[in-house]
Write a protein that holds these residues in place. Structure first.
Motif, PDB file in Angstrom:
ATOM      1  N   SER A  74       0.854  -1.119   0.059  1.00 10.31           N
ATOM      2  CA  SER A  74      -0.154  -0.119   0.093  1.00 10.31           C
ATOM      3  C   SER A  74       1.119   1.239  -0.124  1.00 10.31           C
ATOM      4  N   ASP A  75       2.005   1.446   0.826  1.00  8.42           N
ATOM      5  CA  ASP A  75       2.721   2.266   0.816  1.00  8.42           C
ATOM      6  C   ASP A  75       3.403   2.683  -0.477  1.00  8.42           C
ATOM      7  N   GLU A  77       2.273   1.707  -3.389  1.00 11.26           N
ATOM      8  CA  GLU A  77       1.203   1.970  -4.350  1.00 11.26           C
ATOM      9  C   GLU A  77       0.859   3.638  -4.114  1.00 11.26           C
ATOM     10  N   LYS A  78       0.754   4.101  -3.012  1.00 12.03           N
ATOM     11  CA  LYS A  78       0.637   5.344  -2.694  1.00 12.03           C
ATOM     12  C   LYS A  78       1.519   6.323  -3.103  1.00 12.03           C
ATOM     13  N   TYR A  79       2.930   6.251  -3.210  1.00 11.63           N
ATOM     14  CA  TYR A  79       3.788   6.614  -4.025  1.00 11.63           C
ATOM     15  C   TYR A  79       4.172   6.429  -5.058  1.00 11.63           C
ATOM     16  N   ARG A  80       3.547   5.971  -5.701  1.00 13.90           N
ATOM     17  CA  ARG A  80       3.863   5.446  -7.177  1.00 13.90           C
ATOM     18  C   ARG A  80       4.528   6.578  -8.261  1.00 13.90           C
ATOM     19  N   ASN A  81       3.854   7.586  -8.068  1.00  9.86           N
ATOM     20  CA  ASN A  81       4.006   9.005  -8.784  1.00  9.86           C
ATOM     21  C   ASN A  81       5.440   9.451  -8.264  1.00  9.86           C
ATOM     22  N   THR A  82       5.749   9.435  -7.025  1.00  7.76           N
ATOM     23  CA  THR A  82       7.159   9.728  -6.529  1.00  7.76           C
ATOM     24  C   THR A  82       8.129   8.656  -7.195  1.00  7.76           C
ATOM     25  N   ASP A 140       7.416  14.916  -0.997  1.00  8.59           N
ATOM     26  CA  ASP A 140       6.154  14.022  -1.509  1.00  8.59           C
ATOM     27  C   ASP A 140       5.236  13.307  -0.258  1.00  8.59           C
ATOM     28  N   VAL A 141       6.420  12.742   0.963  1.00  5.10           N
ATOM     29  CA  VAL A 141       5.551  12.147   1.892  1.00  5.10           C
ATOM     30  C   VAL A 141       5.003  13.283   2.898  1.00  5.10           C
ATOM     31  N   SER A 144       1.625  14.411   1.321  1.00 10.92           N
ATOM     32  CA  SER A 144       0.590  13.525   1.639  1.00 10.92           C
ATOM     33  C   SER A 144       0.014  13.527   3.231  1.00 10.92           C
ATOM     34  N   ARG A 145       0.931  14.098   4.097  1.00 10.20           N
ATOM     35  CA  ARG A 145       0.528  14.084   5.400  1.00 10.20           C
ATOM     36  C   ARG A 145      -0.201  15.694   5.512  1.00 10.20           C
TER      37      ARG A 145
END
Length: 469
Positions: A74-75, A77-82, A140-141, A144-145
């Protein structure tokens, strides 16, 4: 007290932080340990942890980023663009996708774990987003927060002056920060003077190029003599062994470097064969190619395929118009100073790209010797992602078509065409065809509200960096 992460590869803010009582640096990214070890801020405990950008290319990276975080799919997938942005950045130095991805996943676990275990109020990037594990991943992290991210962005640069903006990323939005409260008042004279010096240097005389080549050869011979002596004649046996290993590794590196040099020479030769001296009396849009790989277009703007931009422009042109495309003057020479550009150059520039540009309807490749100043002076408009050509066009009251987003303060000009969709290209070209003449009377106000200047070499601010911070 604000707990922050600061990405300061140029070490421009280390002294500023030392004198600020309301700041605690939980993590600082610098270019090399020598820029941080022994500094006052570290001694005072103002900097809790630091991380060096150089680690992203060597084994120390794996030691620094060790952690016990349970990285999940999931991590990832969440940052795939990064991941896409980081892989593109790492491709400057490597062509092994498996190693690049491994490095990214290790760094991703480290950064997520760091944010989980530290309360961070904001992230500040003091230079320019590159797309690395050491900057884009952290940013990016944070985004996301919903942790604010501030970036000192470069709009344009010459050998003397760099024009910057302060960008803020928060709650899913990005904008240029209004700096009018700092009461800046800038003149573009020094910038345009530096730009002329830069372009003059790129097209130096044949005699100067010969002198530079001779000096380079002389330095290489001196270095080789030193290596031969240290390898075979040094009295220190252990040192001799180390030197021998260095020589053996260097042979393979030099062979790779030679292959890349031949590739670049052939690439330049091919471009010269396809390029022409254009008819400047025709109706045309001028598109100067950006140097690649280059941070200015790699990570900080959503659209960075220059071929795609030119392809769409050429499709939508009025009948009888052309797109004149000129290669960046440093594309075939930058490797002399920055050898890491050699490593994977075919990933960023290829014979196929030039061939496809050449075969596009309504597109002409322009000879390198054709001055950009003349191309801008006679064009109907200048199109680009960002960069100095857009500023030159503004100076000559030419329409500008901007494909970048949050890259340059001139995006704020009322008469700039900011392209956010393919339909925007149609609107811009239609107005330009009908004789649109831009009014850049707001330029000085936009410059003073959104920009600040720094010295290209010393990174010294033409204002107090504490005010910016």
């Amino acid at each position: 007290m604000k707990n922050i992460i600061i990405i300061d590869t140029e070490s421009a803010y280390v002294n500023t932080i030392s004198n600020m009582d309301d700041i605690s640096v939980e993590l600082m990214v610098v270019d090399h340990p020598r820029y941080i070890e022994g500094c006052e801020a570290l001694a005072k405990g103002k900097i809790k942890n630091y991380f060096c950008r150089v680690y992203t290319y060597d084994d120390e990276f794996y030691d620094v980023t060790k952690c016990n975080y349970n990285l999940t799919l999931s991590d990832i997938e969440k940052y795939r663009n990064t991941q896409y942005k980081v892989e593109r950045y790492l491709a400057r130095a490597s062509s092994d996708i498996s190693l690049m991805q491994s490095q990214y996943y290790i760094a991703l676990a480290y950064v997520i774990n760091f944010f989980n275990t530290h309360k961070i109020d904001f992230v500040f990037h003091a230079y320019l987003e590159h797309g690395g594990t050491w900057d884009t991943l952290i940013m990016d992290v944070a985004r996301s927060r919903n942790i604010p991210v501030y970036v000192s962005n470069i709009s344009s640069s010459t050998l003397e002056t760099t024009i910057c903006t302060l960008n803020k990323y928060t709650n899913g939005k990005t904008f240029f920060m209004d700096l009018s409260d700092l009461h800046f008042s800038w003149s573009m004279d020094k910038y345009y003077g530096g730009l002329k010096s830069y372009t003059d240097g790129l097209f130096a005389s044949k005699f100067k190029k010969f002198k530079d080549s001779y000096k380079e050869l002389k330095d290489k011979i001196t270095f080789l003599k030193q290596q031969i002596y240290e390898t075979f004649f040094s009295f220190d046996k252990e040192y001799r062994k180390k030197s021998q290993r260095f020589i053996y590794a260097g042979i393979f590196y030099k062979r790779e470097e030679l292959v890349k040099k031949i590739y670049i020479k052939n690439l330049e030769k091919y471009y010269r064969e396809l390029s022409v001296t254009p008819d400047l009396s025709q109706n045309y849009i001028y598109y100067p190619l950006h140097l690649e790989p280059e941070a200015s277009i790699m990570a900080r703007t959503p659209l960075n395929s220059q071929f795609y931009i030119i392809y769409e422009l050429a499709k939508k042109l009025p009948k009888g118009w052309k797109v004149l495309v000129k290669e960046h003057p440093a594309q075939f020479t930058v490797y002399k100073e920055y050898k890491y550009y050699y490593r994977n150059i075919e990933f960023f520039r290829s014979f196929e790209m030039y061939k496809r540009l050449y075969n596009l309807d309504n597109v002409e490749l322009v000879k390198l010797e054709c001055p950009s100043s003349e191309l801008i002076k006679n064009c109907k408009a200048v199109a680009s992602i960002a960069g100095s050509s857009l500023l030159e066009a503004v100076n000559l009251d030419k329409p500008i078509i901007i494909f970048g987003k949050n890259c340059s303060f001139i995006e704020k000009l009322q008469d700039a065409f900011n392209i956010k969709s393919l339909n925007d290209i149609d609107v811009a070209l239609s107005k330009i065809k009908n004789g649109f003449i831009p009014n850049y009377s707001d330029f000085t106000d936009v410059l003073n509200r959104y920009a600040f200047f720094t010295d290209f070499y010393t990174k010294e601010f033409y204002c107090k960096e504490k005010e910016i911070f």
